[in-house]
Design a protein around this motif. Structure first.
Motif, PDB file in Angstrom:
ATOM      1  N   TRP A  23       0.838  -1.215   0.000  1.00  0.00           N
ATOM      2  CA  TRP A  23       0.000   0.000   0.000  1.00  0.00           C
ATOM      3  C   TRP A  23       0.868   1.259   0.000  1.00  0.00           C
ATOM      4  O   TRP A  23       0.514   2.249  -0.634  1.00  0.00           O
ATOM      5  CB  TRP A  23      -0.965  -0.012   1.184  1.00  0.00           C
ATOM      6  N   PHE A  24       1.995   1.229   0.722  1.00  0.00           N
ATOM      7  CA  PHE A  24       2.915   2.374   0.645  1.00  0.00           C
ATOM      8  C   PHE A  24       3.468   2.503  -0.774  1.00  0.00           C
ATOM      9  O   PHE A  24       3.695   3.621  -1.256  1.00  0.00           O
ATOM     10  CB  PHE A  24       4.071   2.241   1.643  1.00  0.00           C
ATOM     11  N   GLY A  25       3.690   1.377  -1.438  1.00  0.00           N
ATOM     12  CA  GLY A  25       4.125   1.420  -2.837  1.00  0.00           C
ATOM     13  C   GLY A  25       3.072   2.038  -3.728  1.00  0.00           C
ATOM     14  O   GLY A  25       3.387   2.871  -4.594  1.00  0.00           O
ATOM     15  N   TRP A  26       1.815   1.656  -3.540  1.00  0.00           N
ATOM     16  CA  TRP A  26       0.736   2.220  -4.339  1.00  0.00           C
ATOM     17  C   TRP A  26       0.605   3.724  -4.061  1.00  0.00           C
ATOM     18  O   TRP A  26       0.234   4.505  -4.939  1.00  0.00           O
ATOM     19  CB  TRP A  26      -0.563   1.490  -4.052  1.00  0.00           C
ATOM     20  N   ALA A  27       0.921   4.139  -2.854  1.00  0.00           N
ATOM     21  CA  ALA A  27       0.863   5.563  -2.507  1.00  0.00           C
ATOM     22  C   ALA A  27       1.829   6.381  -3.366  1.00  0.00           C
ATOM     23  O   ALA A  27       1.701   7.600  -3.462  1.00  0.00           O
ATOM     24  CB  ALA A  27       1.188   5.753  -1.020  1.00  0.00           C
ATOM     25  N   GLN A  28       2.782   5.717  -4.018  1.00  0.00           N
ATOM     26  CA  GLN A  28       3.731   6.401  -4.897  1.00  0.00           C
ATOM     27  C   GLN A  28       3.104   6.773  -6.247  1.00  0.00           C
ATOM     28  O   GLN A  28       3.746   7.417  -7.070  1.00  0.00           O
ATOM     29  CB  GLN A  28       4.956   5.502  -5.141  1.00  0.00           C
ATOM     30  N   TRP A 157      -2.844   5.836   4.261  1.00  0.00           N
ATOM     31  CA  TRP A 157      -3.662   5.603   5.459  1.00  0.00           C
ATOM     32  C   TRP A 157      -3.814   4.106   5.725  1.00  0.00           C
ATOM     33  O   TRP A 157      -3.580   3.643   6.840  1.00  0.00           O
ATOM     34  CB  TRP A 157      -5.035   6.265   5.318  1.00  0.00           C
ATOM     35  N   ILE A 158      -4.202   3.361   4.702  1.00  0.00           N
ATOM     36  CA  ILE A 158      -4.353   1.912   4.866  1.00  0.00           C
ATOM     37  C   ILE A 158      -3.001   1.298   5.231  1.00  0.00           C
ATOM     38  O   ILE A 158      -2.904   0.454   6.127  1.00  0.00           O
ATOM     39  CB  ILE A 158      -4.948   1.268   3.594  1.00  0.00           C
ATOM     40  N   ALA A 159      -1.946   1.736   4.549  1.00  0.00           N
ATOM     41  CA  ALA A 159      -0.603   1.210   4.823  1.00  0.00           C
ATOM     42  C   ALA A 159      -0.180   1.481   6.264  1.00  0.00           C
ATOM     43  O   ALA A 159       0.311   0.582   6.954  1.00  0.00           O
ATOM     44  CB  ALA A 159       0.397   1.829   3.858  1.00  0.00           C
ATOM     45  N   ALA A 160      -0.370   2.707   6.712  1.00  0.00           N
ATOM     46  CA  ALA A 160       0.059   3.070   8.073  1.00  0.00           C
ATOM     47  C   ALA A 160      -0.724   2.283   9.123  1.00  0.00           C
ATOM     48  O   ALA A 160      -0.149   1.833  10.119  1.00  0.00           O
ATOM     49  CB  ALA A 160      -0.111   4.572   8.293  1.00  0.00           C
ATOM     50  N   THR A 161      -2.018   2.104   8.900  1.00  0.00           N
ATOM     51  CA  THR A 161      -2.806   1.344   9.884  1.00  0.00           C
ATOM     52  C   THR A 161      -2.404  -0.125   9.883  1.00  0.00           C
ATOM     53  O   THR A 161      -2.355  -0.753  10.935  1.00  0.00           O
ATOM     54  CB  THR A 161      -4.320   1.501   9.636  1.00  0.00           C
ATOM     55  N   PHE A 162      -2.090  -0.674   8.704  1.00  0.00           N
ATOM     56  CA  PHE A 162      -1.603  -2.060   8.654  1.00  0.00           C
ATOM     57  C   PHE A 162      -0.266  -2.184   9.384  1.00  0.00           C
ATOM     58  O   PHE A 162      -0.052  -3.123  10.141  1.00  0.00           O
ATOM     59  CB  PHE A 162      -1.425  -2.527   7.211  1.00  0.00           C
ATOM     60  N   LEU A 163       0.635  -1.236   9.130  1.00  0.00           N
ATOM     61  CA  LEU A 163       1.950  -1.297   9.769  1.00  0.00           C
ATOM     62  C   LEU A 163       1.830  -1.113  11.280  1.00  0.00           C
ATOM     63  O   LEU A 163       2.498  -1.814  12.048  1.00  0.00           O
ATOM     64  CB  LEU A 163       2.884  -0.249   9.152  1.00  0.00           C
ATOM     65  N   LEU A 164       0.971  -0.213  11.705  1.00  0.00           N
ATOM     66  CA  LEU A 164       0.737  -0.020  13.140  1.00  0.00           C
ATOM     67  C   LEU A 164       0.175  -1.291  13.774  1.00  0.00           C
ATOM     68  O   LEU A 164       0.661  -1.744  14.817  1.00  0.00           O
ATOM     69  CB  LEU A 164      -0.218   1.151  13.370  1.00  0.00           C
ATOM     70  N   TYR A 165      -0.836  -1.873  13.152  1.00  0.00           N
ATOM     71  CA  TYR A 165      -1.449  -3.094  13.683  1.00  0.00           C
ATOM     72  C   TYR A 165      -0.437  -4.237  13.717  1.00  0.00           C
ATOM     73  O   TYR A 165      -0.340  -4.959  14.708  1.00  0.00           O
ATOM     74  CB  TYR A 165      -2.661  -3.473  12.827  1.00  0.00           C
ATOM     75  N   ALA A 166       0.334  -4.398  12.632  1.00  0.00           N
ATOM     76  CA  ALA A 166       1.347  -5.454  12.593  1.00  0.00           C
ATOM     77  C   ALA A 166       2.410  -5.209  13.665  1.00  0.00           C
ATOM     78  O   ALA A 166       2.848  -6.148  14.336  1.00  0.00           O
ATOM     79  CB  ALA A 166       1.988  -5.524  11.211  1.00  0.00           C
TER      80      ALA A 166
END
Length: 181
Positions: A23-28, A157-166
């Motif tokens: 998702w961070f990649g897609w944010a690019q 946003w989705i990436a950060a929440t996934f990384l936070l949860y992980a």
């Protein structure tokens, strides 16, 4: 993830960290230039966490899972998610609204954790869903007024929440099990 199944918890950490990297990649796709490095660093952090816990999944693959005897249920949830994403993107494409793909896919991905909370008997997935959906709904008015792809803000946003949860799940895992490798 909060579970008694070591493999499931390690897999969830590895998978969500890998998804955060993606998702961070897609944010690019269309970022503000000053954020490229931040999104890149998020991808790297996701990959590193995914590798660390992917090794634990590999080492513990033969241990019990909440999915034992019910892998088909997980498959049905994923199939429903794919159909919902695909159908929604088809509608968006026909309406000339492809810039909304990121937001729509983010919403579908967030909502698929509701049945997964039941599948894995892990209600922390509901907190992840709530956090993701609230963020997506909060950014929708600003995205409606904008001209750029919704992936500019939805994907980080989705990436950060996934990384936070992980990351939080990794802390819980390490406190319970250490790093048993």
């Amino acid at each position: 993830m909060i579970t008694d199944f070591l493999r499931d918890q390690a897999f969830a950490i590895a998978w969500l960290a890998l998804m955060a990297a993606g998702w961070f990649g897609w944010a690019q796709e269309d970022p503000k230039p000053r954020l490229r490095g931040v999104w890149g660093a998020g991808s790297v952090a996701g990959f590193l966490l995914a590798i660390a816990f992917g090794l634990l999944v590999w080492q513990n693959w033969d241990t019990p899972s909440a999915l034992d005897g019910r892998y088909w249920v997980f498959g049905v949830v994923v199939l429903a998610e794919i159909l919902l994403i695909g159908g929604g993107c088809l509608v968006l494409a026909r309406r000339g609204q492809s810039r909304w793909y990121g937001w729509w896919i983010g919403l579908c991905v967030a909502l698929h954790f509701v049945p997964l909370a039941w599948v894995f008997a892990d209600w922390s997935y509901l907190a992840l869903t709530a956090l993701q959906v609230l963020g997506l709904l909060a950014m929708r008015p600003a995205l409606s007024r904008a001209e750029y792809a919704t992936s500019r803000w939805t994907c980080p946003w989705i990436a950060a929440t996934f990384l936070l949860y992980a990351g939080l799940s990794a802390v819980v895992f390490l406190l319970q099990h250490g790093y048993p490798f």
